[in-house]
Scaffold this active site. Structure first.
Site, mmCIF file in Angstrom:
data_model
loop_
_atom_site.group_PDB
_atom_site.id
_atom_site.type_symbol
_atom_site.label_atom_id
_atom_site.label_comp_id
_atom_site.label_asym_id
_atom_site.label_seq_id
_atom_site.Cartn_x
_atom_site.Cartn_y
_atom_site.Cartn_z
ATOM 1 C CG ASP A 1 25.195 39.225 32.571
ATOM 2 O OD1 ASP A 1 25.262 39.639 33.742
ATOM 3 O OD2 ASP A 1 26.194 39.090 31.835
ATOM 4 C CB CYS B 1 33.569 21.042 34.793
ATOM 5 S SG CYS B 1 32.141 20.426 35.741
#
Length: 355
Positions: free
Chosen positions: A142, A256
């Site tokens: 990242d 989720c």
């Protein structure tokens, strides 16, 4: 490449995967560098303005989607996954539902993952060098124009969920990704099939409706963008929806179904530091700038700076219970030198009808 060479690199890959596990990675895989479809999708996403003020998403052009243009001679990408969930999801939900506590995205409770992952990837590269000789590589986490999620999908780390998180059938989505761009002709791993089906929990539960379509995120509506990436005032239309989330948002992960398989991380660097798991908003709002830099040392939180930290907490205090502690904490910042902070403090006091 001869069959003998192919066998040699296949054996090397098995060794690399074993070394990766020894270094604490949950999974090591390999992708090729063909990202044509991802390049098209990125272009469409940018053209719709969904990146907001994140101009760096456009800045590097094709170097983001063409690895060999970012790092010369790249022909394969080693992808790495490291699990980070620091506590049970039920504990996280408890904090999220406590309006006077501060909710910090769970990835940021421990040590800065950029540093942890890159150091670990460097160790893996050094191990490869020691065993097979010098090779060309560069480690990322990242930290550069890298299409981390598409590379993870291509290498079989998981599939792209409707939330745009990568989902792993056996480990959910609470993990970091990192990469080694290499000039090694390693065999690619196979992608895995997607298993979201008709589920839309992440879309239904997003507090600000940022998942505007399956697999499409409008960052301008995302709480993570609003509290971390954006330097501007938080739009009033989103302030109540932010609730007590002062740094990032985990809602799409918390709902989720695949995350029922996620396990608490065994990596000590990702465990909570400085008592930030469920700190009181009024306590964090009282930090001086020196306190902020002391308590966020080695943390990804530091990147937003002190003023954005106070901006975010002011919004959360506007959503907190009305009490003397809340109102007094806000009033103490009415003369703060930053226009950005004062604007949000005034708004928060208005929510408690104290201005």
């Amino acid at each position: 490449m001869t069959p003998q060479d192919q066998n040699g690199f296949a054996t090397m890959l098995q060794d690399i995967k074993r070394w990766g596990q020894e270094l604490g990675f949950a999974q090591i895989s390999v992708s090729d560098i063909q990202l044509d479809e991802s390049e098209k999708r990125l272009g469409e996403w940018l053209s719709r303005g969904f990146h907001g003020s994140m101009d760096y998403m456009r800045k590097h052009g094709r170097r983001r989607t063409r690895p060999a243009e970012l790092v010369d001679n790249t022909i394969s990408v080693i992808t790495a996954r490291m699990d980070y969930l620091p506590e049970s999801m039920s504990d996280s939900l408890r904090v999220l539902q406590s309006c006077d506590s501060a909710y910090i995205s769970r990835y940021a409770l421990g040590r800065d993952y950029h540093k942890v992952m890159r150091k670990r990837l460097q160790k893996l590269a050094h191990k490869i060098t020691a065993e097979v000789g010098e090779f060309g590589y560069r480690a990322f986490c990242d930290s550069a124009p890298v299409m981390e999620k598409p590379l993870a999908v291509k290498s079989g780390q998981g599939w792209m969920g409707k939330s745009t998180n990568i989902l792993n059938r056996h480990h959910g989505s609470w993990f970091f990704l990192g990469e080694l761009y290499t000039n090694l002709p390693l065999p690619s791993d196979e992608p895995v099939s997607a298993h979201c089906g008709s589920c839309s929990a992440c879309m239904d539960k997003c507090p600000t409706g940022a998942i505007v379509a399956p697999y499409t995120l409008d960052a301008r509506r995302c709480i993570s963008y609003l509290t971390i990436e954006s330097h501007d005032p938080i739009p009033e239309k989103f302030r109540h929806a932010i609730g007590n989330r002062i740094y990032g948002c985990d809602d799409c992960q918390l709902v989720c179904p695949w995350n029922r398989f996620a396990e608490i991380t065994a990596e000590p660097d990702f465990h909570s530091r400085h008592g930030l798991t469920d700190a009181r908003l009024v306590d964090l709002f009282s930090w001086s700038e020196d306190d902020f830099f002391r308590y966020t040392e080695g943390s990804a939180i530091r990147r937003i700076g002190y003023h954005k930290w106070l901006r975010n907490i002011a919004v959360a205090l506007g959503n907190a219970s009305t009490s003397n502690a809340t109102v007094n904490a806000l009033r103490a910042r009415l003369d703060f030198p930053s226009d950005l902070v004062r604007e949000h403090v005034v708004w928060a006091l208005q929510q408690h009808q104290h201005i």
